[in-house]
Design a protein around this motif. Structure first.
Motif, PDB file in Angstrom:
ATOM      1  N   LEU A   1       1.575   3.786  -0.603  1.00 25.45           N
ATOM      2  CA  LEU A   1       1.932   3.255  -1.914  1.00 25.45           C
ATOM      3  C   LEU A   1       3.316   2.597  -1.884  1.00 25.45           C
ATOM      4  CD1 LEU A   1       0.846   6.178  -4.279  1.00 25.45           C
ATOM      5  CD2 LEU A   1      -0.295   3.974  -3.962  1.00 25.45           C
ATOM      6  N   ARG A   2       3.366   1.387  -2.381  1.00 25.92           N
ATOM      7  CA  ARG A   2       4.646   0.677  -2.430  1.00 25.92           C
ATOM      8  C   ARG A   2       5.648   1.423  -3.308  1.00 25.92           C
ATOM      9  NH1 ARG A   2       5.595  -5.614  -4.020  1.00 25.92           N
ATOM     10  NH2 ARG A   2       7.791  -5.646  -3.486  1.00 25.92           N
ATOM     11  N   VAL A   3       5.165   1.999  -4.402  1.00 24.35           N
ATOM     12  CA  VAL A   3       6.055   2.717  -5.318  1.00 24.35           C
ATOM     13  C   VAL A   3       6.696   3.925  -4.629  1.00 24.35           C
ATOM     14  CG1 VAL A   3       4.260   4.163  -6.383  1.00 24.35           C
ATOM     15  CG2 VAL A   3       6.309   3.588  -7.676  1.00 24.35           C
ATOM     16  N   TRP A   4       5.967   4.583  -3.755  1.00 30.04           N
ATOM     17  CA  TRP A   4       6.536   5.710  -3.015  1.00 30.04           C
ATOM     18  C   TRP A   4       7.652   5.208  -2.100  1.00 30.04           C
ATOM     19  CZ3 TRP A   4       6.834   7.045   2.197  1.00 30.04           C
ATOM     20  CH2 TRP A   4       7.266   8.356   2.459  1.00 30.04           C
ATOM     21  N   ASN A   5       7.386   4.112  -1.391  1.00 28.29           N
ATOM     22  CA  ASN A   5       8.387   3.544  -0.483  1.00 28.29           C
ATOM     23  C   ASN A   5       9.622   3.057  -1.229  1.00 28.29           C
ATOM     24  OD1 ASN A   5       7.348   3.496   2.415  1.00 28.29           O
ATOM     25  ND2 ASN A   5       5.560   2.859   1.247  1.00 28.29           N
ATOM     26  N   GLU A   6       9.419   2.428  -2.379  1.00 29.08           N
ATOM     27  CA  GLU A   6      10.556   1.992  -3.201  1.00 29.08           C
ATOM     28  C   GLU A   6      11.367   3.199  -3.672  1.00 29.08           C
ATOM     29  OE1 GLU A   6      11.704  -1.060  -3.918  1.00 29.08           O
ATOM     30  OE2 GLU A   6      10.110  -2.158  -2.906  1.00 29.08           O
ATOM     31  N   SER A   7      10.678   4.290  -3.983  1.00 28.28           N
ATOM     32  CA  SER A   7      11.353   5.515  -4.421  1.00 28.28           C
ATOM     33  C   SER A   7      12.178   6.128  -3.297  1.00 28.28           C
ATOM     34  CB  SER A   7      10.325   6.531  -4.931  1.00 28.28           C
ATOM     35  OG  SER A   7       9.630   6.015  -6.030  1.00 28.28           O
ATOM     36  N   ILE A   8      11.670   6.065  -2.093  1.00 26.77           N
ATOM     37  CA  ILE A   8      12.429   6.549  -0.930  1.00 26.77           C
ATOM     38  C   ILE A   8      13.683   5.693  -0.752  1.00 26.77           C
ATOM     39  CG2 ILE A   8      12.401   6.755   1.600  1.00 26.77           C
ATOM     40  CD1 ILE A   8      10.860   8.996   0.304  1.00 26.77           C
ATOM     41  N   ASP A   9      13.546   4.382  -0.935  1.00 28.65           N
ATOM     42  CA  ASP A   9      14.714   3.495  -0.869  1.00 28.65           C
ATOM     43  C   ASP A   9      15.756   3.891  -1.913  1.00 28.65           C
ATOM     44  OD1 ASP A   9      13.416   2.071   1.138  1.00 28.65           O
ATOM     45  OD2 ASP A   9      12.870   0.389  -0.166  1.00 28.65           O
ATOM     46  N   LEU A  10      15.283   4.256  -3.113  1.00 28.29           N
ATOM     47  CA  LEU A  10      16.194   4.686  -4.170  1.00 28.29           C
ATOM     48  C   LEU A  10      16.942   5.958  -3.752  1.00 28.29           C
ATOM     49  CD1 LEU A  10      17.349   4.404  -7.057  1.00 28.29           C
ATOM     50  CD2 LEU A  10      15.388   5.781  -7.839  1.00 28.29           C
ATOM     51  N   VAL A  11      16.259   6.885  -3.120  1.00 27.13           N
ATOM     52  CA  VAL A  11      16.913   8.117  -2.643  1.00 27.13           C
ATOM     53  C   VAL A  11      18.046   7.763  -1.682  1.00 27.13           C
ATOM     54  CG1 VAL A  11      16.617  10.237  -1.286  1.00 27.13           C
ATOM     55  CG2 VAL A  11      14.881   9.578  -2.967  1.00 27.13           C
ATOM     56  N   GLU A  12      17.765   6.862  -0.753  1.00 27.17           N
ATOM     57  CA  GLU A  12      18.803   6.451   0.199  1.00 27.17           C
ATOM     58  C   GLU A  12      20.002   5.832  -0.525  1.00 27.17           C
ATOM     59  OE1 GLU A  12      16.258   5.487   4.230  1.00 27.17           O
ATOM     60  OE2 GLU A  12      16.502   3.880   2.770  1.00 27.17           O
ATOM     61  N   LYS A  13      19.719   5.010  -1.528  1.00 31.22           N
ATOM     62  CA  LYS A  13      20.777   4.361  -2.307  1.00 31.22           C
ATOM     63  C   LYS A  13      21.602   5.414  -3.055  1.00 31.22           C
ATOM     64  CE  LYS A  13      22.531   0.590  -4.349  1.00 31.22           C
ATOM     65  NZ  LYS A  13      23.371  -0.331  -3.646  1.00 31.22           N
ATOM     66  N   VAL A  14      20.931   6.380  -3.646  1.00 27.84           N
ATOM     67  CA  VAL A  14      21.621   7.443  -4.383  1.00 27.84           C
ATOM     68  C   VAL A  14      22.551   8.214  -3.446  1.00 27.84           C
ATOM     69  CG1 VAL A  14      21.287   9.661  -5.542  1.00 27.84           C
ATOM     70  CG2 VAL A  14      19.941   7.677  -6.241  1.00 27.84           C
ATOM     71  N   TYR A  15      22.067   8.567  -2.282  1.00 28.67           N
ATOM     72  CA  TYR A  15      22.906   9.305  -1.334  1.00 28.67           C
ATOM     73  C   TYR A  15      24.122   8.482  -0.913  1.00 28.67           C
ATOM     74  CZ  TYR A  15      20.425  13.666  -0.666  1.00 28.67           C
ATOM     75  OH  TYR A  15      19.898  14.930  -0.851  1.00 28.67           O
ATOM     76  N   ALA A  16      23.915   7.199  -0.666  1.00 23.61           N
ATOM     77  CA  ALA A  16      25.028   6.339  -0.258  1.00 23.61           C
ATOM     78  C   ALA A  16      26.063   6.216  -1.375  1.00 23.61           C
ATOM     79  CB  ALA A  16      24.506   4.953   0.129  1.00 23.61           C
ATOM     80  N   LEU A  17      25.601   6.031  -2.591  1.00 19.67           N
ATOM     81  CA  LEU A  17      26.529   5.876  -3.714  1.00 19.67           C
ATOM     82  C   LEU A  17      27.266   7.170  -4.046  1.00 19.67           C
ATOM     83  CD1 LEU A  17      24.382   3.638  -6.096  1.00 19.67           C
ATOM     84  CD2 LEU A  17      26.505   2.973  -4.926  1.00 19.67           C
TER      85      LEU A  17
END
Length: 113
Positions: free
Chosen positions: A7-23
């Motif tokens: 699912l693309r939405v799952w992959n986009e959500s994983i990207d969001l997790v990475e962004k949250v950790y970086a920020l």
């Protein structure tokens, strides 16, 4: 459906997790057990609920977990708004566009069930 990983939405959500950790690495240390922790747990909850829903039997269960993912996404959005107001990051650095995009994807997925 093959897997949540398809699912693309799952992959986009994983990207969001990475962004949250970086920020949140840049947040004040006194927020480690406050806003930093809440943001990270909320972000992790989005793809986790999508995955759990996909692992359950039937569209009713999937829909229920997608709604949980939407709730977590709203929490993350709210916590980023607080982060901006507290000046931990600028509005331009908060991933509001990604959150809106993921929300739309989840809603479309729910509608398709």
């Amino acid at each position: 459906m093959k897997s949540h990983k398809d699912l693309r939405v799952w992959n986009e959500s994983i990207d969001l997790v990475e962004k949250v950790y970086a920020l949140t690495k840049e947040f004040p240390k006194e927020e480690l057990y406050g806003l930093t922790s809440k943001l990270r747990r909320g972000a992790i909850s989005v793809p986790s609920n999508i995955a759990e829903g996909c692992g359950r039997k039937g569209n009713k269960e999937l829909s229920r977990f997608l709604y949980l993912a939407l709730g977590s996404l709203s929490e993350v959005e709210t916590q980023f708004e607080i982060s901006v107001r507290l000046k931990y990051l600028s509005r331009g650095h908060a991933p509001f566009d990604k959150i809106i995009y993921i929300r739309r994807m989840i809603i479309k997925l729910i509608s398709s069930l």
